[in-house]
Design a protein around this motif. Structure first.
Motif, PDB file in Angstrom:
ATOM      1  N   LYS A 127       0.838  -1.193   0.000  1.00 28.66           N
ATOM      2  CA  LYS A 127       0.000   0.000   0.000  1.00 28.66           C
ATOM      3  C   LYS A 127       0.878   1.250   0.000  1.00 28.66           C
ATOM      4  O   LYS A 127       1.842   1.342   0.752  1.00 28.66           O
ATOM      5  CB  LYS A 127      -0.906  -0.004   1.223  1.00 28.66           C
ATOM      6  N   GLU A 181       0.400   5.647  -0.282  1.00 28.49           N
ATOM      7  CA  GLU A 181      -0.565   6.746  -0.232  1.00 28.49           C
ATOM      8  C   GLU A 181       0.059   7.984  -0.874  1.00 28.49           C
ATOM      9  O   GLU A 181       1.264   8.222  -0.741  1.00 28.49           O
ATOM     10  CB  GLU A 181      -0.974   7.006   1.218  1.00 28.49           C
ATOM     11  N   LEU A 213      -1.588   9.155   6.091  1.00 24.89           N
ATOM     12  CA  LEU A 213      -2.414   9.979   5.220  1.00 24.89           C
ATOM     13  C   LEU A 213      -3.323  10.942   5.980  1.00 24.89           C
ATOM     14  O   LEU A 213      -3.343  12.139   5.692  1.00 24.89           O
ATOM     15  CB  LEU A 213      -3.240   9.089   4.293  1.00 24.89           C
ATOM     16  N   HIS A 214      -4.061  10.457   6.946  1.00 24.95           N
ATOM     17  CA  HIS A 214      -5.002  11.323   7.670  1.00 24.95           C
ATOM     18  C   HIS A 214      -4.282  12.455   8.391  1.00 24.95           C
ATOM     19  O   HIS A 214      -4.717  13.608   8.332  1.00 24.95           O
ATOM     20  CB  HIS A 214      -5.836  10.500   8.661  1.00 24.95           C
ATOM     21  N   LYS A 230      -5.942  16.016  -4.792  1.00 30.42           N
ATOM     22  CA  LYS A 230      -6.662  14.816  -4.377  1.00 30.42           C
ATOM     23  C   LYS A 230      -5.760  13.910  -3.560  1.00 30.42           C
ATOM     24  O   LYS A 230      -4.551  14.104  -3.511  1.00 30.42           O
ATOM     25  CB  LYS A 230      -7.181  14.062  -5.595  1.00 30.42           C
ATOM     26  N   TYR A 251      -4.951   9.746  -2.804  1.00 28.48           N
ATOM     27  CA  TYR A 251      -5.095   8.404  -3.356  1.00 28.48           C
ATOM     28  C   TYR A 251      -4.344   7.387  -2.511  1.00 28.48           C
ATOM     29  O   TYR A 251      -3.370   7.725  -1.844  1.00 28.48           O
ATOM     30  CB  TYR A 251      -4.513   8.331  -4.781  1.00 28.48           C
ATOM     31  N   ALA A 252      -4.790   6.157  -2.625  1.00 26.21           N
ATOM     32  CA  ALA A 252      -4.067   5.027  -2.043  1.00 26.21           C
ATOM     33  C   ALA A 252      -4.025   3.928  -3.094  1.00 26.21           C
ATOM     34  O   ALA A 252      -4.975   3.744  -3.854  1.00 26.21           O
ATOM     35  CB  ALA A 252      -4.754   4.531  -0.784  1.00 26.21           C
ATOM     36  N   GLU A 312      -7.103   4.032  -5.761  1.00 25.49           N
ATOM     37  CA  GLU A 312      -8.389   4.406  -5.204  1.00 25.49           C
ATOM     38  C   GLU A 312      -8.307   5.820  -4.652  1.00 25.49           C
ATOM     39  O   GLU A 312      -7.408   6.132  -3.878  1.00 25.49           O
ATOM     40  CB  GLU A 312      -8.780   3.471  -4.073  1.00 25.49           C
ATOM     41  N   GLU A 313      -9.234   6.669  -5.070  1.00 28.11           N
ATOM     42  CA  GLU A 313      -9.297   8.014  -4.501  1.00 28.11           C
ATOM     43  C   GLU A 313      -9.886   7.915  -3.109  1.00 28.11           C
ATOM     44  O   GLU A 313     -10.838   7.178  -2.860  1.00 28.11           O
ATOM     45  CB  GLU A 313     -10.156   8.922  -5.375  1.00 28.11           C
ATOM     46  N   ARG A 314      -9.326   8.663  -2.182  1.00 28.10           N
ATOM     47  CA  ARG A 314      -9.799   8.689  -0.810  1.00 28.10           C
ATOM     48  C   ARG A 314     -10.512  10.013  -0.556  1.00 28.10           C
ATOM     49  O   ARG A 314     -10.047  11.059  -0.985  1.00 28.10           O
ATOM     50  CB  ARG A 314      -8.653   8.551   0.189  1.00 28.10           C
ATOM     51  N   LEU A 363     -11.349  12.476   2.291  1.00 32.82           N
ATOM     52  CA  LEU A 363     -11.007  12.800   3.682  1.00 32.82           C
ATOM     53  C   LEU A 363     -11.541  14.160   4.043  1.00 32.82           C
ATOM     54  O   LEU A 363     -11.603  15.045   3.287  1.00 32.82           O
ATOM     55  CB  LEU A 363      -9.490  12.771   3.883  1.00 32.82           C
TER      56      LEU A 363
END
Length: 83
Positions: A2, A4, A53-54, A69, A71-72, A79-81, A83
């Motif tokens: 993964k 980000e 990320l957060h 934007k 993404y991950a 995949e766009e996240r 938040l």
């Protein structure tokens, strides 16, 4: 694995974001947006370790750093996240 990403329209806000995050102790890498993301129209991105990320988005918003934007990728799928 993964990965980000936080994307930016240009290098200047990406560099500012990198400085803000590094100052706060977040490990980031400033890079050109990977080819598989280019069709989304973003030129530069910050690559983050999974799990940061957060916190990174919160810090950028607090410091008024404009980003495009978030993404991950997991196993090559982007995949766009929200938040």
């Amino acid at each position: 694995m993964k990965t980000e990403f936080i994307t930016f329209r240009s290098v200047t806000p990406a560099q500012r974001g990198q400085r803000v995050l590094q100052k706060a102790g977040v490990d980031v890498i400033l890079q050109r947006t990977p080819r598989f993301m280019e069709e989304r129209g973003c030129g530069y991105c910050l690559r983050l370790r999974p799990g940061d990320l957060h916190r990174a988005v919160e810090l950028l918003r607090r410091e008024n750093v404009a980003f495009s934007k978030v993404y991950a990728t997991v196993g090559g799928n982007l995949e766009e996240r929200m938040l």
